[in-house]
Design a protein around this motif. Structure first.
Motif, PDB file in Angstrom:
ATOM      1  N   GLN A   1       0.805  -1.240   0.000  1.00 20.65           N
ATOM      2  CA  GLN A   1       0.000   0.000   0.000  1.00 20.65           C
ATOM      3  C   GLN A   1       0.835   1.286   0.000  1.00 20.65           C
ATOM      4  O   GLN A   1       0.332   2.351  -0.338  1.00 20.65           O
ATOM      5  CB  GLN A   1      -0.985   0.017   1.167  1.00 20.65           C
ATOM      6  N   ASP A   2       2.134   1.167   0.380  1.00 26.47           N
ATOM      7  CA  ASP A   2       2.966   2.375   0.372  1.00 26.47           C
ATOM      8  C   ASP A   2       3.944   2.400  -0.796  1.00 26.47           C
ATOM      9  O   ASP A   2       4.876   3.214  -0.825  1.00 26.47           O
ATOM     10  CB  ASP A   2       3.735   2.484   1.710  1.00 26.47           C
ATOM     11  N   ALA A   3       3.727   1.524  -1.760  1.00 29.83           N
ATOM     12  CA  ALA A   3       4.661   1.445  -2.899  1.00 29.83           C
ATOM     13  C   ALA A   3       4.539   2.677  -3.793  1.00 29.83           C
ATOM     14  O   ALA A   3       3.571   3.441  -3.704  1.00 29.83           O
ATOM     15  CB  ALA A   3       4.358   0.187  -3.705  1.00 29.83           C
ATOM     16  N   ASP A   4       5.533   2.827  -4.672  1.00 26.21           N
ATOM     17  CA  ASP A   4       5.517   3.924  -5.645  1.00 26.21           C
ATOM     18  C   ASP A   4       4.400   3.654  -6.661  1.00 26.21           C
ATOM     19  O   ASP A   4       4.368   2.588  -7.288  1.00 26.21           O
ATOM     20  CB  ASP A   4       6.886   3.948  -6.349  1.00 26.21           C
ATOM     21  N   GLY A   5       3.474   4.637  -6.776  1.00 27.59           N
ATOM     22  CA  GLY A   5       2.356   4.449  -7.710  1.00 27.59           C
ATOM     23  C   GLY A   5       1.062   4.073  -7.001  1.00 27.59           C
ATOM     24  O   GLY A   5       0.088   3.712  -7.660  1.00 27.59           O
ATOM     25  N   VAL A   6       1.055   4.169  -5.669  1.00 28.52           N
ATOM     26  CA  VAL A   6      -0.172   3.904  -4.902  1.00 28.52           C
ATOM     27  C   VAL A   6      -0.522   5.182  -4.146  1.00 28.52           C
ATOM     28  O   VAL A   6       0.314   5.727  -3.420  1.00 28.52           O
ATOM     29  CB  VAL A   6       0.029   2.770  -3.867  1.00 28.52           C
ATOM     30  N   ARG A   7      -1.740   5.668  -4.309  1.00 26.56           N
ATOM     31  CA  ARG A   7      -2.067   6.949  -3.672  1.00 26.56           C
ATOM     32  C   ARG A   7      -3.578   7.139  -3.600  1.00 26.56           C
ATOM     33  O   ARG A   7      -4.320   6.658  -4.458  1.00 26.56           O
ATOM     34  CB  ARG A   7      -1.465   8.060  -4.525  1.00 26.56           C
ATOM     35  N   GLY A   8      -4.019   7.877  -2.606  1.00 25.22           N
ATOM     36  CA  GLY A   8      -5.413   8.326  -2.550  1.00 25.22           C
ATOM     37  C   GLY A   8      -5.530   9.669  -3.250  1.00 25.22           C
ATOM     38  O   GLY A   8      -4.545  10.182  -3.788  1.00 25.22           O
ATOM     39  N   LEU A   9      -6.725  10.244  -3.216  1.00 20.61           N
ATOM     40  CA  LEU A   9      -6.904  11.594  -3.755  1.00 20.61           C
ATOM     41  C   LEU A   9      -7.543  12.429  -2.665  1.00 20.61           C
ATOM     42  O   LEU A   9      -8.750  12.324  -2.418  1.00 20.61           O
ATOM     43  CB  LEU A   9      -7.808  11.573  -4.992  1.00 20.61           C
ATOM     44  N   TYR A  10      -6.733  13.201  -1.968  1.00 22.76           N
ATOM     45  CA  TYR A  10      -7.288  14.095  -0.951  1.00 22.76           C
ATOM     46  C   TYR A  10      -6.650  15.477  -1.037  1.00 22.76           C
ATOM     47  O   TYR A  10      -7.329  16.484  -1.095  1.00 22.76           O
ATOM     48  CB  TYR A  10      -7.107  13.493   0.458  1.00 22.76           C
TER      49      TYR A  10
ATOM     50  N   CYS B   1      -1.241  -3.215 -13.793  1.00 22.82           N
ATOM     51  CA  CYS B   1      -1.539  -1.776 -13.817  1.00 22.82           C
ATOM     52  C   CYS B   1      -0.291  -1.006 -13.401  1.00 22.82           C
ATOM     53  O   CYS B   1       0.649  -1.571 -12.848  1.00 22.82           O
ATOM     54  CB  CYS B   1      -2.705  -1.445 -12.886  1.00 22.82           C
ATOM     55  N   GLN B   2      -0.312   0.301 -13.669  1.00 20.99           N
ATOM     56  CA  GLN B   2       0.839   1.139 -13.307  1.00 20.99           C
ATOM     57  C   GLN B   2       0.484   2.090 -12.165  1.00 20.99           C
ATOM     58  O   GLN B   2       1.323   2.858 -11.698  1.00 20.99           O
ATOM     59  CB  GLN B   2       1.305   1.969 -14.520  1.00 20.99           C
ATOM     60  N   PHE B   3      -0.786   2.073 -11.738  1.00 19.31           N
ATOM     61  CA  PHE B   3      -1.197   2.960 -10.639  1.00 19.31           C
ATOM     62  C   PHE B   3      -2.337   2.298  -9.879  1.00 19.31           C
ATOM     63  O   PHE B   3      -3.208   1.661 -10.481  1.00 19.31           O
ATOM     64  CB  PHE B   3      -1.665   4.315 -11.204  1.00 19.31           C
ATOM     65  N   VAL B   4      -2.316   2.474  -8.556  1.00 21.71           N
ATOM     66  CA  VAL B   4      -3.437   1.998  -7.727  1.00 21.71           C
ATOM     67  C   VAL B   4      -3.982   3.187  -6.938  1.00 21.71           C
ATOM     68  O   VAL B   4      -3.248   3.830  -6.174  1.00 21.71           O
ATOM     69  CB  VAL B   4      -3.003   0.875  -6.754  1.00 21.71           C
ATOM     70  N   GLY B   5      -5.244   3.505  -7.154  1.00 19.43           N
ATOM     71  CA  GLY B   5      -5.891   4.603  -6.432  1.00 19.43           C
ATOM     72  C   GLY B   5      -6.645   4.059  -5.228  1.00 19.43           C
ATOM     73  O   GLY B   5      -7.493   3.188  -5.374  1.00 19.43           O
ATOM     74  N   LEU B   6      -6.312   4.576  -4.039  1.00 20.87           N
ATOM     75  CA  LEU B   6      -6.981   4.089  -2.829  1.00 20.87           C
ATOM     76  C   LEU B   6      -8.112   5.054  -2.464  1.00 20.87           C
ATOM     77  O   LEU B   6      -7.869   6.175  -2.007  1.00 20.87           O
ATOM     78  CB  LEU B   6      -5.983   3.983  -1.668  1.00 20.87           C
ATOM     79  N   THR B   7      -9.344   4.631  -2.678  1.00 24.36           N
ATOM     80  CA  THR B   7     -10.484   5.512  -2.400  1.00 24.36           C
ATOM     81  C   THR B   7     -11.550   4.789  -1.564  1.00 24.36           C
ATOM     82  O   THR B   7     -12.743   4.968  -1.769  1.00 24.36           O
ATOM     83  CB  THR B   7     -11.102   6.032  -3.715  1.00 24.36           C
ATOM     84  N   ALA B   8     -11.041   3.965  -0.635  1.00 28.26           N
ATOM     85  CA  ALA B   8     -11.960   3.213   0.228  1.00 28.26           C
ATOM     86  C   ALA B   8     -12.300   4.057   1.466  1.00 28.26           C
ATOM     87  O   ALA B   8     -12.052   3.664   2.606  1.00 28.26           O
ATOM     88  CB  ALA B   8     -11.330   1.888   0.629  1.00 28.26           C
ATOM     89  N   GLY B   9     -12.819   5.248   1.232  1.00 27.59           N
ATOM     90  CA  GLY B   9     -13.236   6.119   2.336  1.00 27.59           C
ATOM     91  C   GLY B   9     -12.087   6.922   2.921  1.00 27.59           C
ATOM     92  O   GLY B   9     -10.920   6.753   2.563  1.00 27.59           O
ATOM     93  N   VAL B  10     -12.457   7.838   3.814  1.00 29.78           N
ATOM     94  CA  VAL B  10     -11.454   8.679   4.493  1.00 29.78           C
ATOM     95  C   VAL B  10     -11.678   8.568   5.993  1.00 29.78           C
ATOM     96  O   VAL B  10     -12.742   8.145   6.442  1.00 29.78           O
ATOM     97  CB  VAL B  10     -11.582  10.162   4.064  1.00 29.78           C
TER      98      VAL B  10
END
Ligand SMILES: Cc1cc2nc3c(=O)[nH]c(=O)nc-3n(C[C@H](O)[C@H](O)[C@H](O)COP(=O)(O)OP(=O)(O)OC[C@H]3O[C@@H](n4cnc5c(N)ncnc54)[C@H](O)[C@@H]3O)c2cc1C
Length: 442
Positions: free
Chosen positions: A114-123, A228-237
């Motif tokens: 989950q902390d790898a390069d290319g993993v991020r939320g949108l906040y 994939c080359q990117f993982v978006g984490l949007t499972a709530g805040v």
């Protein structure tokens, strides 16, 4: 001096309203950006509809003119005994009263990678910059968690022809909030988007990385591998409060407050996404993580801070968002399951992407709330109906008044009321007159 940590809608509204009523010294601290910007507009920067500067509602001179000091610092610790804040850069800032408006952060659930390069939320603005930097090298993105931010991220990627695989743990979209019919309506709409692949009842197991800790794919719990080359984490805040917890202020999921926004520490208040009501107002949640409630909390806390102790009174619930092209508004209370003594009426247009979901009381026929997809309905009109406890019959007969474009609306009003009459054995008729202008003037 009143110090506010957080320059989002909650903190900035507090500062503006303190200034309206008093000459107190005010300082706003944020590590994210010097100037307040509209978080809800982040996606439009990526999509090229506006620049970052366009998302800032106030010009830089506004802050000087209103004698609001801005400080770009990260606060690491609060000493509530000595009323001091300690910044990461080694400074100490004293306060007489402190407002915590520190917002949220994207959830992470301990997934491998989950902390790898290319993993991020949108906040944050930093999240947006991170995604922007990598976008040219992304062919496919996997988005994990289906709420409003996930949909926004999907729309962002699709706007740049990046394919999206969207993993939703539940069988229906955003079904913790939306009733089944509404979820299915949105799912049908999403299924028509080229380049968007929806995976329902599918959970992330782990994020796969290469030797440089860069994302190369994901594995689902049912053993599907997706490259994939990117993982978006949007499972709530969840509330962004780690440093507050460490400072000894009572917290659970959020910073615990009473309905005057007072925390367990003297002269320390919390509002907005980061606050959790110890005893929520009946019918409301303990955590309210939306834009307009942050604004209302800011206005009402400013009253207390300038000598007029004011209890939280948010009025009726409302929210608005977009599911790709479909505008969504909700007014009053529409829960995902009907409650006792509640009845529902769902109008779905046979061809166009329009769904109206009304909820009312069975016995009294009192209107309780609406989910609206595809039309634009006026907030003050619905607020008026909720306040005066209008019946579903009154609402339907006058629905035209709530529409932004009554001329355009004539297309639907007869259909809606005819369908209602057939379903409930009534003989309601559409009122020809509209009256919202009078309401706005009043
Ligand atoms: C992409 C996106 C789209 C959204 N769309 C909608 C929408 O359509 N409708 C809606 O109602 N809501 C929407 N929301 C939610 C809404 O934006 C939030 O509810 C709202 O912005 C919260 O405001 P706030 O002032 O409480 O906190 P925030 O806006 O999060 O501001 C808190 C600030 O405090 C700073 N901070 C935190 N800790 C520290 C520290 N220790 N030191 C210094 N600074 C610190 C943070 O960096 C941040 O800048 C959306 C959110 C996102 C991310």
């Amino acid at each position: 001096m009143i110090v506010i940590i957080g320059n989002g809608i909650s903190g900035v509204t507090t500062a503006r309203h303190i200034r309206k009523n008093s000459d107190e010294e005010i300082m706003i601290i944020s590590s994210e950006s010097k100037y307040f910007f509209s978080r809800t507009a982040l996606m439009y920067i990526f999509m090229g509809h506006m620049t970052f500067e366009h998302t800032q509602p106030y010009e830089p001179h506004f802050w000087k003119k209103n004698r609001i000091q801005l400080s770009k610092e990260y606060i690491e610790k609060i000493d509530t005994e000595n009323k001091s804040l300690y910044t990461k850069s080694g400074k100490t800032i004293s306060y007489d009263k402190l407002v915590l408006a520190t917002g949220s952060k994207p959830n992470k659930f301990g997934w491998k990678g989950q902390d790898a390069d290319g993993v991020r939320g949108l906040y944050s603005k930093q999240d947006l910059d991170y995604i922007e930097e990598r976008a040219p090298n992304i062919k496919k993105a996997v988005i994990v968690g289906g709420g409003l931010i996930g949909i926004e991220m999907a729309e962002m990627f699709l706007s740049r022809n990046i394919e999206v695989d969207f993993l939703i743990r539940e069988p229906l979209f955003w079904n913790g909030v939306l009733p089944d019919e509404d979820s299915k309506f949105i799912m049908n709409h999403l299924s028509k988007h080229h380049g968007l692949n929806m995976y329902y009842s599918t959970e992330l197991d782990e994020i796969l990385t290469d030797a440089n800790d860069k994302v190369v794919g994901i594995k689902t719990k049912d053993s599907q591998d997706i490259e994939c080359q990117f993982v978006g984490l949007t499972a709530g805040v969840s509330p962004n409060i780690d440093f507050v917890k460490e400072s000894g202020i009572d917290c659970q999921k959020g910073i615990l407050v009473n309905t005057f926004f007072e925390t367990s520490a003297k002269d320390v208040y919390a509002i907005g996404d980061c606050a959790q009501f110890k005893e929520p107002i009946p019918g409301r949640r303990a955590l309210e993580q939306v834009w307009y409630t942050g604004k209302i909390m800011g206005e009402q806390l400013a009253q207390t801070l300038t000598g007029n102790r004011t209890e939280y009174n948010p009025g009726y619930w409302f929210n608005s968002a977009k599911f790709m092209e479909i505008e969504y508004q909700t007014y009053g209370t529409v829960l995902n399951k009907l409650q006792e003594n509640q009845e529902e009426f769902i109008y779905k247009h046979p061809k166009e992407a329009i769904l109206l979901h009304f909820v009312f009381e069975k016995d009294s026929r009192k209107f309780i709330g609406i989910n609206n997809f595809g039309l634009r309905l006026r907030h003050p009109v619905f607020n008026h109906w909720l306040l005066k406890k209008a019946t579903i019959d009154e609402v339907l007969q006058d629905l035209k008044t709530a529409n932004f474009d009554p001329e355009f609306y004539t297309k639907y009003e007869n259909e809606i009321i005819t369908q209602f009459n057939q379903q409930f054995g009534t003989s309601l008729k559409v009122n020809k007159k509209t009256w919202w202008q009078k309401l706005i003037k009043a």
